[in-house]
Design a protein around this motif. Structure first.
Motif, short mmCIF file in Angstrom:
data_model
loop_
_atom_site.label_atom_id
_atom_site.label_comp_id
_atom_site.label_asym_id
_atom_site.label_seq_id
_atom_site.Cartn_x
_atom_site.Cartn_y
_atom_site.Cartn_z
N GLN A 194 0.87 -1.12 0.03
CA GLN A 194 0.03 0.05 0.25
C GLN A 194 0.72 1.47 0.13
O GLN A 194 2.62 1.45 0.32
CB GLN A 194 -0.65 -0.15 1.48
CG GLN A 194 -1.81 -0.97 1.41
CD GLN A 194 -2.57 -1.23 0.51
OE1 GLN A 194 -2.91 -0.25 -0.49
NE2 GLN A 194 -3.97 -2.39 0.06
N PRO A 195 0.38 2.25 -0.82
CA PRO A 195 0.57 3.85 -0.55
C PRO A 195 1.12 4.23 0.74
O PRO A 195 0.62 3.55 2.00
CB PRO A 195 0.32 4.64 -1.05
CG PRO A 195 -0.66 3.61 -2.10
CD PRO A 195 -0.96 2.65 -1.10
N GLU A 196 1.87 4.76 1.45
CA GLU A 196 2.93 5.22 2.49
C GLU A 196 1.77 5.49 3.51
O GLU A 196 1.50 5.47 4.53
CB GLU A 196 4.03 6.05 2.93
CG GLU A 196 5.16 6.05 3.59
CD GLU A 196 5.55 4.62 4.70
OE1 GLU A 196 5.07 4.41 5.44
OE2 GLU A 196 5.51 3.78 3.27
N GLU A 197 1.07 7.39 2.99
CA GLU A 197 0.26 7.67 3.33
C GLU A 197 -1.19 6.34 4.24
O GLU A 197 -2.04 6.79 4.76
CB GLU A 197 -0.86 8.47 2.62
CG GLU A 197 -1.45 8.12 2.16
CD GLU A 197 -0.86 8.29 0.29
OE1 GLU A 197 -0.79 8.36 -0.79
OE2 GLU A 197 1.03 8.72 0.15
N TRP A 198 -1.41 5.69 3.32
CA TRP A 198 -2.54 4.34 3.24
C TRP A 198 -2.01 3.81 4.24
O TRP A 198 -3.08 3.03 5.18
CB TRP A 198 -3.14 4.50 2.60
CG TRP A 198 -3.79 4.55 1.71
CD1 TRP A 198 -4.15 5.42 0.12
CD2 TRP A 198 -5.17 4.46 1.59
NE1 TRP A 198 -4.93 5.98 -0.22
CE2 TRP A 198 -6.12 5.56 0.62
CE3 TRP A 198 -5.94 4.35 2.59
CZ2 TRP A 198 -7.56 6.23 0.69
CZ3 TRP A 198 -7.65 4.06 2.92
CH2 TRP A 198 -8.11 5.17 0.98
N LYS A 199 -1.12 3.37 4.68
CA LYS A 199 -0.51 2.57 5.91
C LYS A 199 -0.83 2.65 7.03
O LYS A 199 -1.94 2.28 8.10
CB LYS A 199 0.90 2.30 5.49
CG LYS A 199 1.22 1.12 4.12
CD LYS A 199 3.33 1.50 4.61
CE LYS A 199 3.34 0.21 2.88
NZ LYS A 199 4.67 -0.17 3.42
N GLU A 200 -0.70 4.03 6.86
CA GLU A 200 -1.18 4.75 8.19
C GLU A 200 -2.29 4.55 8.86
O GLU A 200 -3.05 4.45 9.99
CB GLU A 200 -0.42 6.23 8.97
CG GLU A 200 -0.32 6.83 9.87
CD GLU A 200 0.75 6.13 10.45
OE1 GLU A 200 0.24 4.97 11.47
OE2 GLU A 200 2.18 6.29 10.06
#
Length: 201
Positions: free
Chosen positions: A74-80
């Motif tokens: 997943q994209p980094e912002e979606w991981k959070e």
């Protein structure tokens, strides 16, 4: 003959089925998943729309679990965002290090739930100037005193620090809050009574 009941008898088993799952998720520190399971218990299985509501909530639960299963892709912002939805904690210090949003915040709704002796108070807020929504969570162990007792329908001036994520409705911390006598009508809810009515969230 295939005698598997599928979803037909879910309503009869909902309390035991989803409560047991929710307790296991709490034990596994996945409080976000536990909350979604408890939300399924809130469905009115005596009504005509319960199959649609059940399909919707189970579908979202499945998407979240699959997203977590494939977290590294997943994209980094979606991981959070995915971690937060599952129930991973973000430290209070990290949240308070972010940029605050000052506004007048109306308490639209407040809900209290108890799972495994852990009490969770959830408040939904709406900002007058920003038009932003937010969720405040407070967790209480037996004998503990609530830190901030927010009153549904009331308005507080204060600063919100949002948790990291991409959702428009995100958890936040309220700081420097002061109860004010002013009232206003949320932009999307011209009727105050309707706007503060409890929802199945």
């Amino acid at each position: 003959m295939d005698e598997r009941p599928g979803t037909e008898r879910t309503g009869q088993r909902a309390d035991n089925l989803f409560e047991n799952m929710a307790r296991r998720m709490v034990d596994a520190q996945a409080t976000g998943l536990a909350g979604r399971l408890r939300a399924i218990e809130d469905i009115n299985f005596l009504g005509e729309e319960w199959k649609y509501e059940l399909t919707d909530r189970l579908g979202k639960l499945y998407l979240l679990s699959e997203s977590y299963r494939n977290l590294e892709s997943q994209p980094e912002e979606w991981k959070e965002e995915i971690r937060t939805q599952v129930g991973y904690p973000q430290s209070k210090d990290d949240v308070l290090a972010g940029e605050p949003l000052a506004d007048q915040w109306m308490i639209l709704h407040k809900r209290r739930r108890v799972i495994n002796d852990l009490t969770t108070d959830t408040c939904w807020l709406y900002g007058k100037q920003s038009g932003r929504y937010a969720i405040l969570l407070q967790f209480l162990t037996p004998g503990a005193v609530i830190e901030t007792n927010l009153i549904p329908g009331s308005v507080y001036t204060g600063k919100l620090y949002f948790y990291k994520g991409v959702g428009t409705l995100r958890r936040a911390l309220l700081q420097e809050q002061v109860l004010t006598p002013e009232q206003f009508l949320p932009a999307l809810h011209p009727n105050l009574q309707e706007g503060t009515r409890p929802q199945n969230c």
